[in-house]
Scaffold this motif. Structure first.
Motif, PDB file in Angstrom:
ATOM      1  N   VAL A  91     -10.014   5.487  -5.547  1.00  0.00           N
ATOM      2  CA  VAL A  91      -9.708   6.757  -4.890  1.00  0.00           C
ATOM      3  C   VAL A  91      -9.532   6.461  -3.403  1.00  0.00           C
ATOM      4  CG1 VAL A  91     -10.573   9.057  -4.283  1.00  0.00           C
ATOM      5  CG2 VAL A  91     -11.067   8.094  -6.548  1.00  0.00           C
ATOM      6  N   VAL A  92      -8.465   6.978  -2.808  1.00  0.00           N
ATOM      7  CA  VAL A  92      -8.315   6.864  -1.354  1.00  0.00           C
ATOM      8  C   VAL A  92      -8.860   8.149  -0.736  1.00  0.00           C
ATOM      9  CG1 VAL A  92      -6.720   6.693   0.593  1.00  0.00           C
ATOM     10  CG2 VAL A  92      -6.302   5.358  -1.489  1.00  0.00           C
ATOM     11  N   VAL A  93      -9.886   8.009   0.100  1.00  0.00           N
ATOM     12  CA  VAL A  93     -10.368   9.156   0.877  1.00  0.00           C
ATOM     13  C   VAL A  93      -9.711   9.015   2.242  1.00  0.00           C
ATOM     14  CG1 VAL A  93     -12.370  10.298   1.904  1.00  0.00           C
ATOM     15  CG2 VAL A  93     -12.537   9.326  -0.400  1.00  0.00           C
ATOM     16  N   SER A  94      -8.852   9.976   2.571  1.00  0.00           N
ATOM     17  CA  SER A  94      -8.028   9.869   3.775  1.00  0.00           C
ATOM     18  C   SER A  94      -8.466  10.905   4.807  1.00  0.00           C
ATOM     19  CB  SER A  94      -6.560  10.082   3.378  1.00  0.00           C
ATOM     20  OG  SER A  94      -5.730   9.878   4.488  1.00  0.00           O
ATOM     21  N   ASP A  95      -9.187  10.423   5.809  1.00  0.00           N
ATOM     22  CA  ASP A  95      -9.713  11.307   6.852  1.00  0.00           C
ATOM     23  C   ASP A  95      -8.626  11.464   7.924  1.00  0.00           C
ATOM     24  OD1 ASP A  95     -10.962  12.409   9.072  1.00  0.00           O
ATOM     25  OD2 ASP A  95     -12.778  11.193   8.909  1.00  0.00           O
ATOM     26  N   GLU A  96      -8.015  12.657   7.947  1.00  0.00           N
ATOM     27  CA  GLU A  96      -6.894  12.903   8.861  1.00  0.00           C
ATOM     28  C   GLU A  96      -7.237  14.002   9.859  1.00  0.00           C
ATOM     29  OE1 GLU A  96      -3.359  13.424   6.445  1.00  0.00           O
ATOM     30  OE2 GLU A  96      -3.809  11.607   5.291  1.00  0.00           O
ATOM     31  N   ILE A  97      -8.476  14.028  10.321  1.00  0.00           N
ATOM     32  CA  ILE A  97      -8.906  15.094  11.223  1.00  0.00           C
ATOM     33  C   ILE A  97      -8.099  15.113  12.527  1.00  0.00           C
ATOM     34  CG2 ILE A  97     -10.803  13.748  12.245  1.00  0.00           C
ATOM     35  CD1 ILE A  97     -12.393  16.417  12.321  1.00  0.00           C
ATOM     36  N   TYR A  98      -7.574  13.944  12.945  1.00  0.00           N
ATOM     37  CA  TYR A  98      -6.811  13.897  14.214  1.00  0.00           C
ATOM     38  C   TYR A  98      -5.301  14.021  13.980  1.00  0.00           C
ATOM     39  CZ  TYR A  98     -11.264  12.455  16.126  1.00  0.00           C
ATOM     40  OH  TYR A  98     -12.588  12.424  16.485  1.00  0.00           O
TER      41      TYR A  98
ATOM     42  N   ILE B 115       2.758  12.948   9.105  1.00  0.00           N
ATOM     43  CA  ILE B 115       2.045  11.697   9.325  1.00  0.00           C
ATOM     44  C   ILE B 115       2.127  10.858   8.038  1.00  0.00           C
ATOM     45  CG2 ILE B 115      -0.137  12.743   8.559  1.00  0.00           C
ATOM     46  CD1 ILE B 115      -1.604  11.065  10.538  1.00  0.00           C
ATOM     47  N   PRO B 116       2.276   9.534   8.176  1.00  0.00           N
ATOM     48  CA  PRO B 116       2.216   8.709   6.958  1.00  0.00           C
ATOM     49  C   PRO B 116       0.836   8.869   6.304  1.00  0.00           C
ATOM     50  CG  PRO B 116       3.123   7.442   8.793  1.00  0.00           C
ATOM     51  CD  PRO B 116       2.590   8.735   9.369  1.00  0.00           C
ATOM     52  N   SER B 117       0.835   9.171   5.025  1.00  0.00           N
ATOM     53  CA  SER B 117      -0.429   9.442   4.328  1.00  0.00           C
ATOM     54  C   SER B 117      -0.283   9.071   2.864  1.00  0.00           C
ATOM     55  CB  SER B 117      -0.752  10.937   4.440  1.00  0.00           C
ATOM     56  OG  SER B 117      -1.804  11.285   3.565  1.00  0.00           O
ATOM     57  N   THR B 118      -1.375   8.555   2.279  1.00  0.00           N
ATOM     58  CA  THR B 118      -1.323   8.222   0.849  1.00  0.00           C
ATOM     59  C   THR B 118      -1.135   9.490   0.011  1.00  0.00           C
ATOM     60  OG1 THR B 118      -3.716   8.397   0.594  1.00  0.00           O
ATOM     61  CG2 THR B 118      -2.851   6.218   1.151  1.00  0.00           C
ATOM     62  N   MET B 119      -1.383  10.657   0.628  1.00  0.00           N
ATOM     63  CA  MET B 119      -1.213  11.919  -0.099  1.00  0.00           C
ATOM     64  C   MET B 119       0.225  12.088  -0.594  1.00  0.00           C
ATOM     65  SD  MET B 119      -2.801  14.237  -1.362  1.00  0.00           S
ATOM     66  CE  MET B 119      -3.734  15.709  -1.372  1.00  0.00           C
ATOM     67  N   ARG B 120       1.154  11.430   0.094  1.00  0.00           N
ATOM     68  CA  ARG B 120       2.567  11.622  -0.261  1.00  0.00           C
ATOM     69  C   ARG B 120       2.856  11.156  -1.685  1.00  0.00           C
ATOM     70  NH1 ARG B 120       6.030  13.472   2.452  1.00  0.00           N
ATOM     71  NH2 ARG B 120       4.723  13.258   4.297  1.00  0.00           N
ATOM     72  N   ASN B 121       2.309   9.988  -2.064  1.00  0.00           N
ATOM     73  CA  ASN B 121       2.711   9.480  -3.385  1.00  0.00           C
ATOM     74  C   ASN B 121       1.568   8.879  -4.211  1.00  0.00           C
ATOM     75  OD1 ASN B 121       2.290   7.180  -1.940  1.00  0.00           O
ATOM     76  ND2 ASN B 121       4.233   6.195  -2.439  1.00  0.00           N
ATOM     77  N   TYR B 122       0.326   9.164  -3.808  1.00  0.00           N
ATOM     78  CA  TYR B 122      -0.779   8.631  -4.611  1.00  0.00           C
ATOM     79  C   TYR B 122      -1.695   9.793  -4.978  1.00  0.00           C
ATOM     80  CZ  TYR B 122      -4.518   5.555  -6.205  1.00  0.00           C
ATOM     81  OH  TYR B 122      -5.466   4.909  -6.972  1.00  0.00           O
ATOM     82  N   ASP B 123      -1.732  10.134  -6.254  1.00  0.00           N
ATOM     83  CA  ASP B 123      -2.435  11.380  -6.592  1.00  0.00           C
ATOM     84  C   ASP B 123      -3.954  11.230  -6.577  1.00  0.00           C
ATOM     85  OD1 ASP B 123      -2.617   9.957  -8.878  1.00  0.00           O
ATOM     86  OD2 ASP B 123      -1.802  11.494 -10.209  1.00  0.00           O
ATOM     87  N   LYS B 124      -4.474   9.992  -6.575  1.00  0.00           N
ATOM     88  CA  LYS B 124      -5.937   9.866  -6.453  1.00  0.00           C
ATOM     89  C   LYS B 124      -6.318   9.800  -4.972  1.00  0.00           C
ATOM     90  CE  LYS B 124      -6.745   7.844 -10.911  1.00  0.00           C
ATOM     91  NZ  LYS B 124      -6.589   6.588 -11.604  1.00  0.00           N
ATOM     92  N   THR B 125      -5.749  10.724  -4.194  1.00  0.00           N
ATOM     93  CA  THR B 125      -6.089  10.820  -2.776  1.00  0.00           C
ATOM     94  C   THR B 125      -6.942  12.056  -2.561  1.00  0.00           C
ATOM     95  OG1 THR B 125      -4.032   9.760  -2.035  1.00  0.00           O
ATOM     96  CG2 THR B 125      -5.122  11.210  -0.449  1.00  0.00           C
ATOM     97  N   VAL B 126      -8.009  11.882  -1.766  1.00  0.00           N
ATOM     98  CA  VAL B 126      -8.769  13.040  -1.278  1.00  0.00           C
ATOM     99  C   VAL B 126      -8.415  13.165   0.200  1.00  0.00           C
ATOM    100  CG1 VAL B 126     -11.050  14.000  -0.813  1.00  0.00           C
ATOM    101  CG2 VAL B 126     -10.664  12.684  -2.905  1.00  0.00           C
ATOM    102  N   LEU B 127      -7.700  14.212   0.538  1.00  0.00           N
ATOM    103  CA  LEU B 127      -7.248  14.414   1.913  1.00  0.00           C
ATOM    104  C   LEU B 127      -8.251  15.300   2.653  1.00  0.00           C
ATOM    105  CD1 LEU B 127      -4.488  14.373   3.802  1.00  0.00           C
ATOM    106  CD2 LEU B 127      -4.479  16.754   3.132  1.00  0.00           C
TER     107      LEU B 127
ATOM    108  N   MET C 182     -10.363  20.160   2.192  1.00  0.00           N
ATOM    109  CA  MET C 182      -9.878  18.977   1.491  1.00  0.00           C
ATOM    110  C   MET C 182      -8.896  19.385   0.417  1.00  0.00           C
ATOM    111  SD  MET C 182     -12.674  17.708  -1.191  1.00  0.00           S
ATOM    112  CE  MET C 182     -14.054  17.476  -0.108  1.00  0.00           C
ATOM    113  N   ALA C 183      -7.988  18.471   0.115  1.00  0.00           N
ATOM    114  CA  ALA C 183      -7.086  18.650  -1.024  1.00  0.00           C
ATOM    115  C   ALA C 183      -7.272  17.437  -1.913  1.00  0.00           C
ATOM    116  CB  ALA C 183      -5.640  18.747  -0.544  1.00  0.00           C
ATOM    117  N   ALA C 184      -7.347  17.667  -3.206  1.00  0.00           N
ATOM    118  CA  ALA C 184      -7.601  16.578  -4.157  1.00  0.00           C
ATOM    119  C   ALA C 184      -7.230  17.070  -5.555  1.00  0.00           C
ATOM    120  CB  ALA C 184      -9.079  16.173  -4.101  1.00  0.00           C
ATOM    121  N   PRO C 185      -7.165  16.149  -6.536  1.00  0.00           N
ATOM    122  CA  PRO C 185      -6.876  16.596  -7.909  1.00  0.00           C
ATOM    123  C   PRO C 185      -7.870  17.675  -8.358  1.00  0.00           C
ATOM    124  CG  PRO C 185      -6.785  14.205  -7.765  1.00  0.00           C
ATOM    125  CD  PRO C 185      -7.299  14.693  -6.436  1.00  0.00           C
ATOM    126  N   GLN C 186      -7.364  18.605  -9.137  1.00  0.00           N
ATOM    127  CA  GLN C 186      -8.144  19.790  -9.509  1.00  0.00           C
ATOM    128  C   GLN C 186      -9.519  19.475 -10.128  1.00  0.00           C
ATOM    129  OE1 GLN C 186      -8.988  21.371 -12.563  1.00  0.00           O
ATOM    130  NE2 GLN C 186      -9.837  23.120 -11.423  1.00  0.00           N
TER     131      GLN C 186
END
Ligand code: PMP
Length: 391
Positions: free
Chosen positions: A195-202, A231-243, A261-265
């Motif tokens: 799982v990619v946890v992507s902290d994009e607070i900035y 912004i480049p983010s794994t959210m674009r094409n990797y569904d196991k991302t927690v944004l 956060m946004a993540a799979p349901q």
């Protein structure tokens, strides 16, 4: 209590950072210091957002919210993210700041004995939160350029690795992941089922994208504004991302504790239950205000931070070694003359300037962090102090 230590859990003792506590203790003894240690925007919450919070309170919106968050706020964020990323981003949960989102993600995804990969240096909370949950933080060194080290990251993966924790724009280095770096992170995560946890607070503070973007004038300034260059983010094409994103930095709402956060349901469903049992919900009236905040542009403040970035780079270039921050509002500089960062930060504090040493973020004590989200005059005074140390 006669023996307080007997009642303290080992977990409680794993949370915290002595390097930061030490600086804050000393800072309390200083008279009117120049404080560039914290990531606290130097502006107030926008008036429209304050008015919206007051209106919600006066209107009686003071009870529990649904644990997942207010439906109109969730829907708006979900729609904005769907437009930004061009795909269904799963479900949205409103959290108690990004800190709350981080904790819920780690709780929901890891078991004791698992491992999570973090980049070194990284935000001070990551290591503490992981250790407190008995999850091993595996640090991957990114010095000196602070780019994503794909080979080293892949080599650090073991069968116990569950999470790859990314932070872009980065605290403390200011690095922003490129499309290619994000793609290599996705490739690694896919190969090893992480799982990619992507902290994009900035995310609103992208210095080389915001102002130069021909689209920025029309930006609503929303933290998820679809009209901004994304912004480049794994959210674009990797569904196991927690944004993870939030309102602390974008709208100076640090004390209001609202993030999302946004993540799979299925993951959001579990984290909603965890949130219900841990915190109940994020503050109800302040969620109403957060919905208003999504229509308040962040571009002016982001532009100011960019000007500050340019100024601080201009003033300190040549005297210090650093990489130019591409986003966020921190500069991560190497302590000069082979001194440790702790020593350098002590000398800065002798001159009434407060900074954090790199050892707060890293296994190394070679760099120090300066927060440049402050007034220009303060920044200039701080720079002249820095230039005077060791000369
Ligand atoms: N992530 C990073 C990278 C941060 O720098 C911070 C705050 N300094 C947070 C998360 C926490 O943000 P919040 O105030 O939304 O909990």
């Amino acid at each position: 209590m006669q023996q307080p230590d007997r009642f303290l859990s080992r977990r409680a003792e794993t949370v915290g950072c002595e390097a930061i506590s030490r600086v804050l203790r000393r800072a309390r003894e200083l008279h009117d210091p120049i404080d560039l240690s914290l990531g606290q925007p130097d502006v107030d919450v926008p008036d429209a957002v304050k008015a919206s919070a007051c209106a919600a309170i006066n209107d009686g919106q003071n009870g529990y919210a649904p644990p997942q968050g207010l439906p109109p706020l969730r829907e708006r964020i979900r729609n904005d993210l769907t437009v930004e990323f061009g795909r269904d981003v799963g479900d949205v949960l409103i959290t108690n700041g990004v800190t709350g989102g981080l904790f819920l993600s780690l709780l929901a995804i890891t078991d004791p004995g698992d491992e999570a990969i973090i980049l070194d240096p990284s935000f001070v909370l990551y290591r503490s939160l992981l250790t407190s949950l008995n999850v091993r933080p595996i640090s991957v060194d990114t010095y000196p350029g602070f780019r994503f080290p794909a080979d080293k990251v892949e080599a650090a993966v073991t069968p116990r690795t569950k999470i790859l924790l990314l932070n872009s724009p980065n605290n403390p280095t200011g690095a922003v992941l490129t499309d290619e770096e994000v793609q290599s992170a996705v490739d690694i995560a896919r190969r090893h089922d992480l799982v990619v946890v992507s902290d994009e607070i900035y995310e609103p503070f992208l210095h080389d994208r915001n102002d130069s973007s021909p689209m920025s004038d029309s930006s609503r300034g929303s933290v998820t504004g679809p009209s901004r260059r994304p912004i480049p983010s794994t959210m674009r094409n990797y569904d196991k991302t927690v944004l993870l994103r939030g309102f602390s930095k974008s709208h100076a709402m640090t004390g209001w504790r609202v993030g999302y956060m946004a993540a799979p349901q299925p993951l959001i469903a579990r984290m909603t239950v965890l949130q219900q049992y841990l915190y109940g919900c994020a503050s109800t009236p302040l969620q109403h205000a957060a919905l208003t905040a999504l229509d308040v542009p962040t571009t002016d403040y982001a532009a100011k931070c960019r000007r500050n970035r340019d100024r601080v780079v201009e003033l300190l270039r040549g005297a210090f070694e650093f990489t130019i921050p591409e986003g966020g509002f921190y500069l991560f500089l190497k302590a000069p003359c082979g001194r440790s960062a702790t020593d350098f930060v002590d000398r800065a504090m002798d001159r009434n300037l407060v900074l954090f040493p790199g050892s707060a973020f890293s296994c190394r004590d070679t760099h120090f962090r300066l927060s440049y989200c402050v007034g220009e005059q303060l920044l200039e005074r701080a720079c002249s102090i820095l230039l005077g140390i060791f000369t």
